[in-house]
Write a protein that holds these residues in place. Sequence first.
Motif, PDB file in Angstrom:
ATOM      1  N   LEU A 236       0.876  -1.175   0.000  1.00  0.00           N
ATOM      2  CA  LEU A 236       0.000   0.000   0.000  1.00  0.00           C
ATOM      3  C   LEU A 236       0.910   1.221   0.000  1.00  0.00           C
ATOM      4  N   SER A 237       1.192   1.717  -1.183  1.00  0.00           N
ATOM      5  CA  SER A 237       2.204   2.752  -1.320  1.00  0.00           C
ATOM      6  C   SER A 237       1.576   4.124  -1.588  1.00  0.00           C
ATOM      7  N   PHE A 238       1.983   5.090  -0.800  1.00  0.00           N
ATOM      8  CA  PHE A 238       1.408   6.438  -0.886  1.00  0.00           C
ATOM      9  C   PHE A 238       2.313   7.354  -1.711  1.00  0.00           C
ATOM     10  N   GLU A 239       1.687   8.115  -2.600  1.00  0.00           N
ATOM     11  CA  GLU A 239       2.443   9.083  -3.403  1.00  0.00           C
ATOM     12  C   GLU A 239       2.062  10.482  -2.916  1.00  0.00           C
ATOM     13  N   THR A 240       2.550  10.787  -1.749  1.00  0.00           N
ATOM     14  CA  THR A 240       2.072  11.986  -1.053  1.00  0.00           C
ATOM     15  C   THR A 240       3.219  12.937  -0.684  1.00  0.00           C
TER      16      THR A 240
END
Lengths: 312, 412
Positions: A276-280
Amino acid sequence: MKGIGVQTKNVVDDKCPTEGFAMLKRAGFSCADFSLNSYLLNTNIYRSELNEFFSRSIHELTQFFAPHKKAAQEAGITVNQMHMPYPIYVPTGDRELNDYLWNEVAPKSVELCAFFGCPHLVVHGFKLARFLGSEEAEWERTQAFLDSVAPRAKELGVVLCIENLYGGIGGHIVGGPCCDAKKAAERIDRMNEKYHAEVLGFCFDTGHANLVGLDFERFLSTLGDRLKVLHIHDNDGISDLHQIPFTFAKTRENKSSTDWDGFLRGLKGIGFDGVLSFETAPVLTAFPEELKMEALGLIDKIGEYFAGELGR
Amino acid sequence: MEIICSPKGIIDRKRPGQGVMDIAGAGFGSILLDLSMGCSEYELEAMGKKRAKPLPRDTILVSKHPKELYHVLEGMVEKCRAQNLDVPVARAPFLCRDTKHQDLDELIVTLTEESIKICGRVGCGALIVRPISEDLNFYLGFADLARENHVMILLENECRDFNGHLIRGFLSDPSEAAEWVDELNRKAGEERFGFCMDAGTCSLCGQDMQQFAAVMGSRMKAVIVRDCDGHSESSMLPFTSVYRGQPQTDWLGLIRGLRENGFDGRMILDISDTAAAFSPILRSGLLKLAKSMADYLKWQIEIEKTMEKYSSIVLFGAGNMCRNYMKCYGEAHPPLFTCDNNRSLWGSRFCGLEVKPPESLLDLQEDCAVVICNIYYREIEKQLRDMGIKNPIEFFNDEYMPDFYFDRLEDR
C-alpha cells in the motif's frame, strides 16, 4: 499485504540517506517508492532543461546510489517500487532531447531499479493522442518505447508498470493514457505473452483516477492481478494535489468525496497482496517541518487502516 | 445531421409564446420536447418533504398526477406547431444525480410510460431516458409501448454523485453501453433502443469523447451538446466555459469522435443555464449566436462534405493551415494549387503545391472553389471579391484536425 510504503521524495536526502530511511522506519513504514524521477524533473524536461545526472555511467550511478541502498537495508525498508523520470518523450522537443530520454534515462532507470533490488518500475505512457489522432496510435508509440526497455527489464527481473494518467484542457483535467482498464489489461497480456514473462504490469494511481471520475472498484476488478503497485493519494477532484486520503469533502455532510470504500472493495476483490504505497510527497512540504514525522505517521496509520480493512 | 434546440432556460412552460418565438426566430427548425419541464427533478426530490410555502391553488403537481404530464406542456407543444418547429426527440423526467429517494422507481416508470404515449401523440420518434436501473428487463418493459407509439428509446450515459463529486456511472463505459443497446434490441427483436451521448456528462467525468462516440457507432442516435467547467453540472453555450483563453470541454475529442462515428443523427444543443442567466431582453440575440454555434459544430463535424461539393478546388494560403489541409485531406481532395499574398513565395512549391499569386484565381473554371486556409477569412474573402473573383469561396479550419504535426512552421 506486503507492507506500507511512501515516496522517498522530501524525506530521503542525498547528503544523508540514512536519516531519511530511518525516519520512514520510525513513522511506521516498511517499504518505499524510490523517487528516481526527482533527479530529472518533469518541469525541466518539458523546458528541455536537462541536467547531467543520467549522463553518468551505470557504474557511477550505482556508486552514487550505493549509500541510499545501504541506508534502506539498514533501516529495514524495502524499495518495492521506483518511478522512472517522465515524460520520456516530448513531442515538441528536439531529437537530442528525446534521444537522451530514450537511450540514456530510460535504460539506466531499469538498471538502477535492479540495483536497488526493486521489482517494479513505474513508467508513464506517451501523451500523443491529440497529435496522432487516436489513443490507439498513441499506445503504439508507448509500446515502441516499452519494447526498447522490456528485454533488459526481463533479464533483470524488473516489471515495468504503466500508470493511469491525465491530460489537461483549459485547466480541466481529462482522462489520458491508460485510463481504459479493459484496453490496459489486454495490452499488458499481449506484451507479457510476447516476452514470455511478466514484463508489464499496472500502477493504479488513485488521485489520477479521482480526477477523471473513474470507478475505482470497477477499474481494479478489470485489472485483476495485472495490478502490481499503487500510487495512493487524494485530491479535490479538480487538481492533482497528492494529499492525504480522506482530506477532501464537497458537501455539508462532510464525507470524503473520494471513493475509498470502492478502492478497498476493488483491492479486496482482486486479492491484491502488494504494498500500500502512498504518493504523497507534497504533503511533506505543505506541513511545517516540525510536523513532518506526525504527517508521515498519519499516512502510515491510514495505510494500516487500509490493510486492516483488506484483512477483514 | 439535424440540429435541435433544448427549450430549458428559454421557454416558460406557462407562457411559452416568447421563448418559442425566440427559438424559431434564431433559425432553429426543431425543438427537444423536454418533459422534465412538466415534472422536474426538483419536484421529484421535494416529494414527501414539507414545503416552506404553500403552492398556488392552480398548481398541478405531475409527480402526484402523472397523467397530467402532457396537459402541463400542451401549450408549449401547440406554440411550437404554430411556429413550424418540429419535435423529433423528447426527454423523459428524471431524478437528481444526488437523489435521496430510493422509492421513486415506480413513479419514474409511470412517467416514462406517459412520456412514450406523449411521443406517440405528438409524432415524436425518440425518447431520451436517463437510466435508473441496471436491470435490462427494466428497459425491455417499455419496448411494447414504445413500439405501439413508434418511439425509439434512447438510453443516456450517466454520472453518479459520490458525496458531491460526479464520477462515471451506469453506461458511462461505451463498450458496455454498446453491448447493452445491442442486447436490448436483440431481446426486443427490432431496433427499438438506441443511445444518446450527453457530451456534458462525459466532460464531467473527464472521459475520452472521441473514443466514446467512435465505440457507440450507429447506436448513437443523438448527442447532447453543452458546455460546463468539468466539475459542476451545468449546461452552457459551447466555448463559454474557458480558462486562460482555452475551452474547458474537449471539443477536439467530441468533433473527432462524431466524425469517426459518421454521425448523422440529432445534435441537441442544451444551453439552459446560459439562457436562464441571460436577461430576457438579450435572449433572442443569444439564441441567434447559439444557432450559429450549432451550425459551426455541424460544419466542423462534416468538414469533408464541404470539399466533396466541388469537382476541383484551389487553396488560398501557404502556411500552417495549408500544411494541415494537405496532411489530412490533400490525398482525398487534392487542390490544383495554392496562392498567397506573399510575393516571395510565388513560383515556389509548398507541401507539393505550386504557390501562385492571387491573380491566378481569375483564370479558374467557374465551378472551381477557392478554399481559404488562413484565419483572416473575411478579409481575404473581401480581397478576392474586390478582385472580381466570382468562384465559390469556402473557409477551411484546422483547429479540429484528425491529427496534427508536432511542430508549427515559423512565420513565412
